[in-house]
Write an enzyme that holds these catalytic residues in place. Structure first.
Site, PDB file in Angstrom:
ATOM      1  CB  CYS A 207      -0.912   0.010   1.230  1.00  0.00           C
ATOM      2  SG  CYS A 207      -2.002   1.454   1.291  1.00  0.00           S
ATOM      3  CD  GLN A 330      -7.651  16.692  10.105  1.00  0.00           C
ATOM      4  OE1 GLN A 330      -7.641  15.930   9.138  1.00  0.00           O
ATOM      5  NE2 GLN A 330      -8.671  17.504  10.352  1.00  0.00           N
ATOM      6  CE1 TYR A 359     -20.386  18.738  15.756  1.00  0.00           C
ATOM      7  CE2 TYR A 359     -20.160  21.027  15.090  1.00  0.00           C
ATOM      8  CZ  TYR A 359     -20.941  19.906  15.267  1.00  0.00           C
ATOM      9  OH  TYR A 359     -22.272  19.936  14.953  1.00  0.00           O
ATOM     10  CB  CYS A 456     -14.336  16.516   5.938  1.00  0.00           C
ATOM     11  SG  CYS A 456     -15.681  15.872   6.956  1.00  0.00           S
TER      12      CYS A 456
END
Length: 501
Positions: A207, A330, A359, A456
């Site tokens: 990956c 993140q 948030y 997002c």
């Protein structure tokens, strides 16, 4: 009347990009949204949905390749589904994402917008994720017709694979094939869930999303399982030893692995953990979690430390953040740093403001803004995240930041404002669903002079901006690409309270 099934449209010229990573073509005035193609391709498409004015479908053949294509660098491209845009140059990806944000805000938000700042692209487009979660499964997903690997010749000409005069098969119908092999020889697949299948996993050899030693660790565990006869999890039968594995690799060099198993069996587990310690001294924190439930959620489970301190420390600028196995952070550290810098710039801090971070999660945005603020107040509904935020504030020597657990609508009342002060700057970073309408009305009621909205999902952000337009005007907009080679995009918006005139 029976509905028509298996409708195939042939030789469509893909004309443009659309939302959610799709492209589009037109036929007889009808818009066709297409997966698996780029503008300039000439394709055959099998329709999945077909309405009067629009349809959706997947590419089954590519008759001509677009000159915009580049050669995918991952052997799993087209099957894994994790990096849908590897066939596009990164510059093209950025152009499309920027345009996507602009079109969505105009179409859904319908508010007055300033000229957008240029999209903030990623400096690193490979090995950029600090966290991945792999799944062990007895059922391996294998495409019945693997996508072709067309070769890019000199001069930018694409060569077609030989043996198909009518165009090449690009991807199958999505059914795939599930196989299970004897545990001692092949315990199954270790990788990512196949798109659209909860019980099938694409086995991954390499990956390109996360730096080493992630591939080395994953492949070593699979080899160990094959040699020792350790079973992979069967999600339908709810049996099997190895379930999932989380790997987090920080820019500080710290590495955390949390191995999740489906049996409380120390005779199997302890030797495996010791094998990882011996083979990979790079692992600074090794944990294990015993999960006997039917689902893979870890929120109600307690990971146990086998080696190290049980967490890692990541650095953004010179701020440091403690990250545990259940912490949210993140997943692209370098771009996360850029995202927070833009957020801080949009807040326009001069040292006199009280900043509310809604948030707030583990406090990362508030901490990032702390040096320019008089006071930081974070609110987050998840208690564990608030505990992390308090630890991170202490880790960075921030004594003018306070964090509270609860719903913003309930927390931010007149009594709270009397004690902590009303916000001069309000920062909100909601999940993909955007803000609840009650919270939007609460923000209108609070009427902070400046609001910075980090999103997002530009579509839900646009919806919320339409509601905020009652009192606020949009003054700055800047998209940020957190996830190269995918269609996902973040967007930061600055809003200013309208004058009462």
């Amino acid at each position: 009347m029976r509905k028509k099934k298996n409708i195939v449209l042939e030789s469509l010229l893909v004309q443009d990009y659309a939302a959610e990573g799709k492209s589009l073509a037109r036929q007889d005035g009808k818009v066709i949204f297409i997966e698996g193609a780029v503008p300039g391709d000439v394709v055959d498409v099998r329709l999945g949905k077909s309405k009067k004015d629009w349809a959706e479908g997947q590419v089954i053949n590519i008759r001509e390749y677009s000159n915009e294509r580049v050669e995918p660098f991952c052997q799993h491209f087209g099957i894994c589904g994790g990096c849908q845009w590897q066939m596009l140059p990164y510059e093209k990806q950025l152009q499309f994402k920027h345009r996507q944000v602009e079109e969505v805000l105009k179409r859904i938000g319908k508010v007055e917008l300033p000229e957008f700042l240029p999209i903030a692209g990623a400096g690193e487009t490979r090995f950029y994720r600090n966290k991945l979660e792999y799944t062990f499964s007895t059922k391996e997903f294998t495409a019945s017709k693997p996508p072709p690997r067309p070769r890019l010749l000199k001069g930018g000409v694409w060569s077609q694979p030989e043996g198909d005069a009518n165009g090449v098969t690009f991807r199958d119908d999505g059914e795939g094939d599930a196989t299970a092999a004897p545990a001692a020889q092949n315990p199954g697949a270790l990788g990512f869930h196949a798109k659209g299948f909860f019980d099938k996993v694409v086995h991954i050899e390499k990956c390109w999303l996360q730096p080493e030693p992630t591939n080395e660790i994953r492949n070593a565990i699979r080899q160990y399982a094959a040699e020792k006869g350790l079973t992979f999890y069967d999600i339908r039968a709810h049996v099997g030893f190895l379930r999932t594995m989380q790997v987090r690799i920080c820019t500080t060099g710290e590495v955390m692995v949390n191995l999740v198993v489906g049996e409380d069996n120390p005779k199997k587990l302890q030797p495996l953990l010791q094998f990882l310690v011996d083979q990979f001294p790079q692992i600074t924190s090794l944990l294990y979690t015993i999960n006997l439930k039917w689902n893979d959620s870890l929120h109600d489970l307690e990971p146990q430390v086998f080696k190290g301190k049980g967490f890692v420390v990541e650095a953004l600028e010179d701020f440091r953040f403690k990250i545990g196995p259940k912490s949210f952070f993140q997943t692209n550290s370098r771009q996360g740093e850029k995202l927070y810098q833009i957020t801080r710039d949009f807040a326009e801090l001069d040292g006199t403001q009280t900043v509310y971070d809604l948030y707030c999660g583990t406090g990362s945005i508030g901490i990032f803004c702390s040096r320019g603020a008089k006071k930081i107040i974070g609110v987050e509904v998840i208690e564990a995240a608030v505990a992390d935020a308090k630890e991170n504030a202490a880790l960075n020597g921030i004594d003018h930041g306070v964090f509270f657990s609860g719903d913003v609508i309930d927390v931010c009342n007149d009594e709270f404002f009397a004690q902590h002060g009303r916000p001069d700057v309000l920062i909100t970073d909601p999940p993909r669903a955007g803000m609840h309408e009650k919270l939007v009305h609460k923000i209108l009621e609070i009427a902070a002079p400046t609001v910075v909205y980090v999103s997002c999902n530009p579509a839900t952000q646009a919806r919320d901006l339409a509601l905020l337009d009652a009192k606020y005007r949009v003054t700055k907009v800047q998209p940020v690409d957190m996830f190269p080679h995918t269609h996902h995009i973040e967007n930061v918006v600055q809003l200013k309270l309208r004058s009462k005139e």
